[in-house]
Design a protein around this motif. Structure first.
Motif, PDB file in Angstrom:
ATOM      1  N   ARG A  29       0.857  -1.183   0.000  1.00 35.49           N
ATOM      2  CA  ARG A  29       0.000   0.000   0.000  1.00 35.49           C
ATOM      3  C   ARG A  29       0.895   1.235   0.000  1.00 35.49           C
ATOM      4  O   ARG A  29       2.097   1.112   0.242  1.00 35.49           O
ATOM      5  N   GLY A  31       3.311   3.784   0.875  1.00 37.68           N
ATOM      6  CA  GLY A  31       4.179   3.973   2.027  1.00 37.68           C
ATOM      7  C   GLY A  31       4.322   2.756   2.914  1.00 37.68           C
ATOM      8  O   GLY A  31       4.946   2.843   3.985  1.00 37.68           O
ATOM      9  N   VAL A  32       3.790   1.615   2.512  1.00 44.23           N
ATOM     10  CA  VAL A  32       3.795   0.404   3.346  1.00 44.23           C
ATOM     11  C   VAL A  32       4.480  -0.733   2.600  1.00 44.23           C
ATOM     12  O   VAL A  32       4.281  -0.918   1.393  1.00 44.23           O
ATOM     13  N   THR A  33       5.300  -1.487   3.334  1.00 44.30           N
ATOM     14  CA  THR A  33       5.914  -2.694   2.781  1.00 44.30           C
ATOM     15  C   THR A  33       5.525  -3.899   3.631  1.00 44.30           C
ATOM     16  O   THR A  33       5.203  -3.773   4.808  1.00 44.30           O
ATOM     17  N   GLN A  34       5.567  -5.052   2.984  1.00 43.70           N
ATOM     18  CA  GLN A  34       5.280  -6.312   3.649  1.00 43.70           C
ATOM     19  C   GLN A  34       6.524  -7.182   3.598  1.00 43.70           C
ATOM     20  O   GLN A  34       7.077  -7.419   2.529  1.00 43.70           O
ATOM     21  N   SER A  95       4.808  -3.115   7.550  1.00 44.42           N
ATOM     22  CA  SER A  95       5.667  -2.083   8.126  1.00 44.42           C
ATOM     23  C   SER A  95       4.910  -1.087   8.989  1.00 44.42           C
ATOM     24  O   SER A  95       5.490  -0.483   9.899  1.00 44.42           O
ATOM     25  N   ASP A  96       3.614  -0.878   8.730  1.00 42.20           N
ATOM     26  CA  ASP A  96       2.854   0.059   9.541  1.00 42.20           C
ATOM     27  C   ASP A  96       2.189  -0.603  10.749  1.00 42.20           C
ATOM     28  O   ASP A  96       1.407   0.030  11.457  1.00 42.20           O
ATOM     29  N   ARG A  97       2.526  -1.895  10.994  1.00 42.69           N
ATOM     30  CA  ARG A  97       1.989  -2.614  12.158  1.00 42.69           C
ATOM     31  C   ARG A  97       3.124  -3.303  12.908  1.00 42.69           C
ATOM     32  O   ARG A  97       2.952  -4.402  13.435  1.00 42.69           O
ATOM     33  N   GLN A  98       4.275  -2.644  12.985  1.00 43.70           N
ATOM     34  CA  GLN A  98       5.454  -3.258  13.595  1.00 43.70           C
ATOM     35  C   GLN A  98       5.610  -2.936  15.076  1.00 43.70           C
ATOM     36  O   GLN A  98       6.701  -3.037  15.625  1.00 43.70           O
ATOM     37  N   GLU A 111      -6.999  -3.403   4.374  1.00 44.60           N
ATOM     38  CA  GLU A 111      -5.550  -3.197   4.249  1.00 44.60           C
ATOM     39  C   GLU A 111      -4.795  -4.520   4.354  1.00 44.60           C
ATOM     40  O   GLU A 111      -3.831  -4.758   3.615  1.00 44.60           O
ATOM     41  N   ASP A 115      -2.393  -6.305   1.514  1.00 45.44           N
ATOM     42  CA  ASP A 115      -1.046  -6.832   1.740  1.00 45.44           C
ATOM     43  C   ASP A 115      -0.960  -8.282   1.274  1.00 45.44           C
ATOM     44  O   ASP A 115       0.007  -8.696   0.625  1.00 45.44           O
TER      45      ASP A 115
END
Length: 254
Positions: A29, A31-34, A95-98, A111, A115
């Protein structure tokens, strides 16, 4: 337990068919990486994306070391899946749930499905085989929600059938919309209060649209500690190899 070291890759230019475990980061998404750990045997017959239970924040570092969840059933059996001819992706929180609560309250979100969709696309491109989603315990919430959103086949082990936390039991989801194969694996003696084996029949009854569904009740092994944790019957302690082999055989047949 042993630690895995690998090479970090970013994007989708990773050459497939490497057997060494490798840490992969892909954009999902804005700005987000998995991040996930990728393991691939030569000429895999299928691919599995593994979703651990609990809060799901494995905190996988660049060298393939997990800061949490090493004992989780799917995390500790990742190499067994590989030895059964399957390409494997072990999924961390994005990355936004770390940080806490990691995947708690997130597993059913659009979201999370986005991912998952990105990882599925990456696996299809690099492994070039059918991709299956596999979740255990609270990871079954991820798999069911993503499968409903994206219509990918999946496997549910130690399925969440009750929930009094921030989430929903799998049986409350719109399972009748699934048209793809679904396998449910449960230990006969699972004593976790969220996963009573007596309620698996109700789960199967909701899979009315599945092109093929199967229920596998496992026995044997041994239980240690909390009945909802990884080294109890809930985590198939002592029968991991047999369970993974049976899952791989079922995947190969479908």
């Amino acid at each position: 337990m042993f630690w895995i070291c690998g090479t970090r890759c970013i994007g989708t230019d990773f050459a497939h068919a490497r057997s060494a475990p490798t840490v992969i980061d892909i954009a999902t998404r804005p700005g987000v990486t998995q991040r996930f750990l990728y393991i691939a045997p030569d000429s895999p017959k299928a691919a599995v994306i593994l979703y651990a239970g609990g809060h799901g924040g494995l905190q996988l570092d660049l060298y393939g070391t997990f800061d949490w969840g090493q004992g989780n059933f799917l995390v500790r059996t990742r190499q067994i899946f590989g030895s059964n001819g399957l390409a494997v992706a072990v999924i961390d929180a994005p990355s936004d749930r770390q940080s806490a609560p990691f995947l708690i309250g997130f597993r059913l979100s659009a979201e999370h499905a986005a991912d998952g969709k990105a990882v599925i696309a990456w696996m299809r491109e690099h492994a070039e085989v059918p991709v299956w989603l596999v979740g255990t315990s609270r990871g079954t919430q991820s798999v069911a929600a993503i499968a409903i959103a994206l219509a990918n086949g999946g496997g549910l082990t130690s399925t969440i059938l009750r929930d009094d936390r921030r989430g929903s039991p799998v049986t409350s989801m719109n399972l009748s919309t699934l048209k793809i194969p679904v396998l449910v694996v449960h230990h006969r003696d699972d004593a976790c209060r969220y996963c009573p084996v007596s309620e698996t029949s109700g789960l199967m009854e909701k899979l009315t649209g599945s092109s093929y569904d199967g229920l596998m009740i496992v026995s044997g092994g041994n239980a240690k500690g909390d009945p909802c944790e990884a080294f109890s019957y809930h985590g198939f302690n002592g029968v991991e190899g047999e369970v993974v082999h049976a899952i791989a055989e079922w995947i190969a047949a479908h």
